[in-house]
Design an enzyme around this catalytic site. Structure first.
Site, short mmCIF file in Angstrom:
data_model
loop_
_atom_site.label_atom_id
_atom_site.label_comp_id
_atom_site.label_asym_id
_atom_site.label_seq_id
_atom_site.Cartn_x
_atom_site.Cartn_y
_atom_site.Cartn_z
N GLY A 224 0.85 -1.19 0.00
CA GLY A 224 0.00 0.00 0.00
C GLY A 224 0.88 1.24 0.00
O GLY A 224 1.34 1.70 -1.05
N SER B 251 -0.21 8.41 10.11
CA SER B 251 0.48 8.09 8.86
C SER B 251 -0.41 8.38 7.64
O SER B 251 -0.08 7.96 6.54
CB SER B 251 0.81 6.59 8.85
OG SER B 251 -0.38 5.83 9.05
N THR C 24 -4.19 -4.15 8.15
CA THR C 24 -3.53 -4.06 9.47
C THR C 24 -4.50 -3.69 10.59
O THR C 24 -4.07 -3.45 11.72
CB THR C 24 -2.41 -3.00 9.45
OG1 THR C 24 -2.98 -1.75 9.05
CG2 THR C 24 -1.28 -3.37 8.50
N SER D 62 -6.29 2.23 13.12
CA SER D 62 -7.14 3.14 13.87
C SER D 62 -6.70 4.57 13.58
O SER D 62 -5.49 4.81 13.45
CB SER D 62 -6.94 2.90 15.37
OG SER D 62 -8.12 2.58 15.98
N LEU E 143 -4.23 -13.54 2.71
CA LEU E 143 -5.37 -14.23 2.11
C LEU E 143 -5.64 -13.75 0.69
O LEU E 143 -6.44 -14.35 -0.02
CB LEU E 143 -6.62 -14.03 2.97
CG LEU E 143 -6.55 -14.64 4.38
CD1 LEU E 143 -7.78 -14.26 5.19
CD2 LEU E 143 -6.42 -16.16 4.30
N GLY E 144 -5.00 -12.67 0.29
CA GLY E 144 -5.23 -12.16 -1.05
C GLY E 144 -4.96 -10.67 -1.11
O GLY E 144 -4.46 -10.08 -0.15
N ILE E 145 -5.32 -10.08 -2.24
CA ILE E 145 -5.06 -8.65 -2.46
C ILE E 145 -6.41 -7.94 -2.47
O ILE E 145 -7.26 -8.18 -3.34
CB ILE E 145 -4.33 -8.42 -3.79
CG1 ILE E 145 -3.04 -9.27 -3.85
CG2 ILE E 145 -4.04 -6.94 -3.99
CD1 ILE E 145 -2.31 -9.20 -5.18
N TYR F 185 -0.76 4.06 24.40
CA TYR F 185 0.24 4.16 23.33
C TYR F 185 1.56 4.63 23.98
O TYR F 185 1.64 5.77 24.46
CB TYR F 185 -0.28 5.18 22.33
CG TYR F 185 0.49 5.29 21.04
CD1 TYR F 185 -0.05 4.79 19.87
CD2 TYR F 185 1.72 5.93 20.98
CE1 TYR F 185 0.63 4.91 18.66
CE2 TYR F 185 2.41 6.05 19.78
CZ TYR F 185 1.85 5.54 18.63
OH TYR F 185 2.52 5.67 17.44
#
Ligand SMILES: Cc1cc2nc3c(=O)[nH]c(=O)nc-3n(C[C@H](O)[C@H](O)[C@H](O)COP(=O)(O)OP(=O)(O)OC[C@H]3O[C@@H](n4cnc5c(N)ncnc54)[C@H](O)[C@@H]3O)c2cc1C
Length: 599
Positions: free
Chosen positions: A131, A199, A211, A214, A265-267, A469
């Site tokens: 990505g 990000s 991922t 959040s 599992l895939g794109i 965090y």
């Protein structure tokens, strides 16, 4: 994106306009930040290994996407090799490139993604969806020992909002859309996704989904798992389609299996996501609270109340002191105001300035709604001895939050290793998790004999708990491998999470960095279930192998250690699932002649 660090080449963290930062870092990390001492190696000096792509595979990839979108360029291969976790940055800056992809492919449509996947699987290549490359859990690098060709599939050309359903308030968006492009397209029609991770500028919808990301405003909009309804995923078994319905009862959730699957599992090619009308008003206010205990209690009470702020974030005392140290030099009037406030807090409110905590709480909606929310939250904060310090600090935080990530490269340039670890725990255990983590991190600094700093904020409040965090930094001793010293601290923190009943990660995923703690988090059968899913669906282990659960030595090898099952179910754990042709439906039996009605 810089090949050796965060963000744009032309942007860097600047310290000269922040007069308190240099003494702060000198005091806590024993480093003088005035000079950079540890620059990354020059790109020209890198030893980029040769790529290995069989002629047949290359032809098939070119046929799928066109020659100009199949790249073996050295910079492309280096940029696509890894994400941005600390270990990766340090190794890359040293010129230790690890396992590079052999080829980078840029499809522009779902059909092209499918064609790329088919070609790669036919050649038994490793396929790694890419990505923005911003993950910080080691979710991208191919396993070192895997000698197969590695194909990095960059989704960046799939960057469009395909449609908006204004009645259902959902949009179908291609997976390669980066945050700014996605918001721009939605905003142009009056909508927002409301997903703003730090990000944001360098990460994509597909990466967020893979991922379980959040964002800062997830308190209001939900994290990406809550925002995502439908999915289209190119898989070894064909196009997986999860309908974008509001809810469903169709067995274990396939949608949830794809969320957080890190390309195993895939794109993901597109997703149907919730969208909201751009709010009329958006305000982030700063608050001060006397202690960390009071801060946790205030956030817990806000979560339990009828107030529903869009952002709830409070820093512990250590992070509050750091925030003040990064403040820009201000005017005399501002300095006097700030001094007057501190005098008021200490003399009239009994604050200890070294224990004080800075919070940001955000509100979105109509003017009336925002005003009502502010009043509710203000009352709760006041009941815990806190006070509002207005919108100035909140506005500054909001403007600067996407610049903060550059500080890690700045510190690396000065030999300081800084990183983050985040978790979630129930309200009832949050204070204990915090105490345990900070104690163990400080014990690790002492054990190593290095200067270190650990700080924390609470972000993302839920019904039953919140995310904590942690940010930590060390100045390595210089007598050992710095990454080993970093590893001692990182491990101490991660271990403290799982030991105290918290999760190994709230939104940074598992990758390879957090995989060692997965079993302690989700239990042995939990890991076995994931392994069975990945091995069953991708028996050749072509899809981003080694992430989340490690790779056993041979593809599709049985791993009876993972879990012990008796009887026929034993076979299920490691057996491959072959695509089974759906049998033709049996011809409908001729209807029985109805008996004649009795007269
Ligand atoms: C400075 C900084 C700040 C950050 N702040 C946040 C934050 O506030 N919140 C947060 O959640 N995270 C944050 N992160 C982490 C990171 O941005 C997220 O993990 C993000 O979701 C990764 O998205 P990406 O597009 O960069 O994915 P990548 O890094 O390219 O990939 C991540 C994983 O997803 C897989 N993947 C990517 N695209 C697809 C696709 N289309 N289909 C299937 N699999 C795919 C990859 O194979 C890989 O396993 C931050 C990271 C940094 C460096």
């Amino acid at each position: 994106m810089k090949w050796w660090g965060w963000g744009d080449e032309s942007t860097a963290f600047e310290h000269s306009d922040k007069p308190s930062l240099r003494p702060f870092i000198r005091r806590h990390l024993e480093v003088d930040i005035a000079r950079a001492t540890a620059a990354p190696v020059a790109f020209d000096e890198l030893r980029v290994p040769d790529a290995s792509v069989a002629a047949g595979l290359e032809r098939a990839l070119v046929a799928a996407v066109g020659a100009e979108h199949v790249s073996g360029d050295a910079m492309d291969r280096v940029v696509h090799a890894r994400g941005k976790c600390l270990r990766e940055l340090v190794r890359t800056r040293r010129g230790d490139l690890g396992r590079l992809p052999d080829v980078v492919v840029r499809p522009s449509s779902e059909e092209e993604v499918e064609a790329v996947l088919r070609a790669a699987l036919a050649a038994d290549a490793v396929v790694i969806p890419f990505g923005g490359g911003s993950n910080i859990s080691g979710s991208l690098e191919a396993p070192d020992g895997d000698r197969r060709t590695v194909v990095s599939v960059d989704l960046g050309r799939l960057d469009r909002v395909l449609s908006i359903d204004p009645v259902a308030r959902v949009a179908e968006v291609q997976a390669g859309a980066f945050g700014p492009a996605l918001e721009e397209q939605l905003n142009a029609q009056g909508w927002t996704l409301g997903h703003f991770p730090d990000s944001f500028a360098y990460s994509t919808l597909g990466g967020w989904i893979a991922t379980r990301s959040s964002g800062m405003q997830s308190d209001k909009y939900g994290d990406i798992a809550a925002l995502t309804r439908g999915l289209r995923v190119a898989t070894p078994a064909g196009m997986l389609v999860v309908r974008g319905v509001p809810s469903t009862s169709t067995g274990p959730s396939v949608r949830e299996m794809v969320l957080g699957s890190e390309g195993r599992l895939g794109i993901v090619t597109s997703a149907t996501v919730h969208v909201h009308r751009v709010p009329a008003q958006r305000v982030i206010l700063g608050y001060l609270l006397p202690t960390w205990a009071a801060s946790l209690a205030a956030m817990r009470d806000i979560a339990a109340s009828e107030a529903s702020p869009s952002v709830t974030r409070v820093s512990d005392a250590a992070e509050t002191l750091f925030s003040f140290a990064t403040k820009k030099d201000s005017s005399l009037a501002d300095r006097l105001k700030s001094k007057a406030l501190m005098t008021y807090l200490t003399r009239r409110r009994g604050y200890d300035l070294d224990a004080m905590c800075l919070a940001f709480i955000g509100y979105e909606g109509s003017e009336r709604y925002v005003a009502g929310q502010r009043r509710r939250v203000g009352r709760i904060v006041a009941s815990h001895g806190g006070l509002c310090i207005g919108s100035g600090p909140g506005e500054l935080y909001d403007q600067k939050k996407f610049d903060t990530p550059y500080i890690r490269d700045f510190l690396l340039d000065r030999g300081v290793l800084a990183d983050v670890s985040e978790t979630a725990a129930p309200w009832s255990g949050l204070a204990a998790v915090y105490d345990d983590v900070t104690e163990r991190a400080r014990a690790a600094f002492v054990e190593l004999g290095v200067p270190g700093y650990v700080m924390c904020h609470l972000s993302h409040s839920y019904h039953s708990g919140a995310c904590l965090y942690f940010t930590f930094a060390i100045t390595p001793s210089g007598t050992r491998e710095p990454l080993d010293e970093y590893g001692v601290v990182k491990s101490a923190i991660q271990q403290a999470f799982v030991d105290s009943g918290a999760t190994l990660s709230h939104h940074h995923a598992v990758g390879t960095e957090h995989a060692p703690w997965l079993e302690q988090d989700i239990s042995k059968p939990g890991v076995a279930m994931l392994r069975a899913l990945f091995d069953g669906f991708d028996p050749g282990r072509n899809l981003n192998p080694g992430k989340i659960v490690g790779v056993a030595s041979a593809p599709a090898a049985r791993d009876d250690d993972a879990v012990h099952l008796d009887g026929p179910s034993r076979r299920v754990v490691a057996e491959t699932v072959n695509a089974v042709a759906v049998p033709e439906p049996a011809p409908e039996p001729a209807p029985e002649p109805k008996p004649a009605p009795r007269s």
